[in-house]
Design a protein around this motif. Structure first.
Motif, short mmCIF file in Angstrom:
data_model
loop_
_atom_site.label_atom_id
_atom_site.label_comp_id
_atom_site.label_asym_id
_atom_site.label_seq_id
_atom_site.Cartn_x
_atom_site.Cartn_y
_atom_site.Cartn_z
N LYS A 180 0.84 -1.18 0.00
CA LYS A 180 0.00 0.00 0.00
C LYS A 180 0.88 1.24 0.00
N LEU A 181 0.58 2.18 -0.87
CA LEU A 181 1.31 3.44 -0.94
C LEU A 181 0.46 4.51 -0.27
N THR A 182 0.96 5.07 0.83
CA THR A 182 0.20 6.05 1.61
C THR A 182 0.89 7.40 1.56
N PRO A 183 0.25 8.42 0.98
CA PRO A 183 0.89 9.73 0.86
C PRO A 183 0.72 10.58 2.12
N ALA A 184 1.68 11.46 2.34
CA ALA A 184 1.58 12.49 3.39
C ALA A 184 1.95 13.81 2.73
N PHE A 185 1.03 14.75 2.68
CA PHE A 185 1.24 16.03 2.01
C PHE A 185 1.80 17.05 3.01
N SER A 186 2.98 17.54 2.71
CA SER A 186 3.64 18.47 3.63
C SER A 186 2.80 19.72 3.84
N GLY A 187 2.48 20.01 5.11
CA GLY A 187 1.74 21.22 5.45
C GLY A 187 0.27 21.17 5.12
N TYR A 188 -0.24 20.00 4.75
CA TYR A 188 -1.66 19.93 4.38
C TYR A 188 -2.21 18.54 4.67
N THR A 189 -3.41 18.52 5.24
CA THR A 189 -4.12 17.27 5.47
C THR A 189 -5.38 17.25 4.61
#
Length: 241
Positions: free
Chosen positions: A40-49
């Protein structure tokens, strides 16, 4: 003069880069998949949810996928399928906020997933029948099938087992020694007892420190049957009248 030197240096650098093989620019995989392995590829967006209504867009091998409307955290996850074809695959993601006053994110850096082909190996020896005094020169070799192409940095490492007269040998090293970079050579010892033997190598992928999924990896086996026969002793000639 300085500008001229700089231009010449740039030309030389460009020429040297042109000479480099394509593999020099290859990206290192983030993970290897084998068999039915999946991740599973799970993204984390810097400075934003992400919030409800946002659009999550994944790009796979350069092709943008259909946007996913975000409602829960699971909507941002990309499930790499177990049916992925062998080869190198790239994945990136971006988010387009539902709020028109917010800017869409840039695409993420690529995550590289390398799907390994099913392993296939061959086990061979110079012959299949040996006299007892020939065993010390008998080398059994395990190798990947000629049709199997592996990416750089991936190899097969071998583990050996044996049977004697159809019965498993608890310690194959009583029959021979293992050598070679990837344990690909099994050399019989002197004095192996006459009998029918089967030597089996199991090949397992080695990928260095990069994770491989499933962690048990894929394996392939190959066998070679060898018969050791009695060599008649030297005759003694008697003379009788």
């Amino acid at each position: 003069m300085t500008k001229k030197i700089t231009k010449n240096c740039l030309r030389i650098l460009a020429f040297l880069l042109f000479l480099l093989p394509i593999s020099a620019f290859a990206q290192t995989p983030n993970v290897y998949l084998c068999g039915t392995g999946t991740v599973k590829l799970t993204p984390a967006f810097s400075g934003y949810t992400p919030v409800a209504g946002d659009k999550i867009i994944w790009t796979v091998d350069g092709t943008a996928q259909s946007p996913v409307t975000y409602a829960t955290a699971a909507d941002a996850i990309f499930n790499v399928p177990a049916t992925l074809t062998a080869g190198t695959h790239t994945y990136s993601v971006q988010v387009i906020p539902a709020d028109a006053n917010l800017c869409p994110s840039d695409a993420s850096d690529n995550t590289i997933v390398e799907k390994l082909p099913p392993p296939a190996i061959t086990v061979s020896a110079p012959g299949s029948v040996y006299c007892t005094d020939q065993t010390a020169t008998t080398v059994i070799t395990a190798s990947k099938d000629a049709a199997l192409t592996l990416p750089a940095g991936v190899s097969l490492v071998y583990t050996w087992t044996a049977t004697k007269g159809g019965v498993a040998v608890s310690d194959p090293t009583t029959l021979g020694t293992v050598s070679g970079t990837n344990n690909e050579l099994f050399t019989l010892k002197t004095g192996v007892a006459p009998e029918a033997y089967v030597f089996t190598a199991e090949g397992k992928y080695a990928v260095g420190s990069t994770p491989i999924v499933p962690s048990t990896s894929c394996t392939a086996t190959g066998s070679k049957a060898i018969t050791v026969t009695v060599k008649p002793g030297k005759a003694v000639i008697s003379v009788a009248p």
